[in-house]
Design a protein around this motif. Structure first.
Motif, PDB file in Angstrom:
ATOM      1  N   UNK A  98      44.483  35.777  47.028  1.00 26.65           N
ATOM      2  CA  UNK A  98      44.074  36.749  48.044  1.00 26.65           C
ATOM      3  C   UNK A  98      43.840  36.085  49.393  1.00 26.65           C
ATOM      4  N   UNK A  99      43.355  34.847  49.376  1.00 24.78           N
ATOM      5  CA  UNK A  99      43.158  34.125  50.619  1.00 24.78           C
ATOM      6  C   UNK A  99      44.468  33.792  51.306  1.00 24.78           C
ATOM      7  N   UNK A 100      45.467  33.437  50.517  1.00 21.96           N
ATOM      8  CA  UNK A 100      46.772  33.077  51.074  1.00 21.96           C
ATOM      9  C   UNK A 100      47.574  34.313  51.461  1.00 21.96           C
ATOM     10  N   UNK A 101      47.611  35.304  50.578  1.00 22.88           N
ATOM     11  CA  UNK A 101      48.446  36.484  50.799  1.00 22.88           C
ATOM     12  C   UNK A 101      47.790  37.551  51.676  1.00 22.88           C
ATOM     13  N   UNK A 102      46.475  37.464  51.834  1.00 31.81           N
ATOM     14  CA  UNK A 102      45.717  38.436  52.635  1.00 31.81           C
ATOM     15  C   UNK A 102      45.860  39.860  52.102  1.00 31.81           C
ATOM     16  N   UNK A 103      45.964  39.982  50.773  1.00 28.39           N
ATOM     17  CA  UNK A 103      46.001  41.292  50.136  1.00 28.39           C
ATOM     18  C   UNK A 103      45.418  41.159  48.732  1.00 28.39           C
ATOM     19  N   UNK A 104      45.013  42.284  48.152  1.00 29.20           N
ATOM     20  CA  UNK A 104      44.392  42.266  46.844  1.00 29.20           C
ATOM     21  C   UNK A 104      45.399  41.856  45.763  1.00 29.20           C
ATOM     22  N   UNK A 105      44.962  40.970  44.879  1.00 30.33           N
ATOM     23  CA  UNK A 105      45.820  40.505  43.785  1.00 30.33           C
ATOM     24  C   UNK A 105      45.785  41.517  42.646  1.00 30.33           C
ATOM     25  N   UNK A 106      46.944  41.837  42.090  1.00 31.06           N
ATOM     26  CA  UNK A 106      46.968  42.748  40.949  1.00 31.06           C
ATOM     27  C   UNK A 106      46.447  42.048  39.700  1.00 31.06           C
TER      28      UNK A 106
END
Length: 77
Positions: A65-73
């Motif tokens: 989530x820190x790298x992608x800047x979105x919620x992880x499924x």
């Protein structure tokens, strides 16, 4: 001591420390009634919500989530 040697020893120490901590967490999981084998527990196999995920999976979630800047499924399926 060479720079590469220091890096290798540091990586080995980190791997051993992580394994020891995971073994400690897994022992607690099993004493609380958990039934998954260590590899399945380590990889969050069969977990259907982040609330039930083990610590290693939660760390991976935070990193993603820190790298992608979105919620992880919870699952890649």
């Amino acid at each position: 001591m060479t720079e590469i040697g220091s890096i290798v020893r540091g990586a080995a120490a980190a791997a051993l420390g992580t394994l020891a901590f995971d073994a400690f967490l897994y022992r607690d999981y099993r004493s609380d009634g958990g039934h998954a084998a260590f590899p399945g527990w380590e990889s969050y196999e069969g977990v259907d919500s982040w609330d039930k995920a083990p610590a290693p999976a939660l760390v991976a979630k935070q990193l993603l989530e820190g790298v992608l800047k979105q919620e992880a499924p919870i699952s890649s399926r």
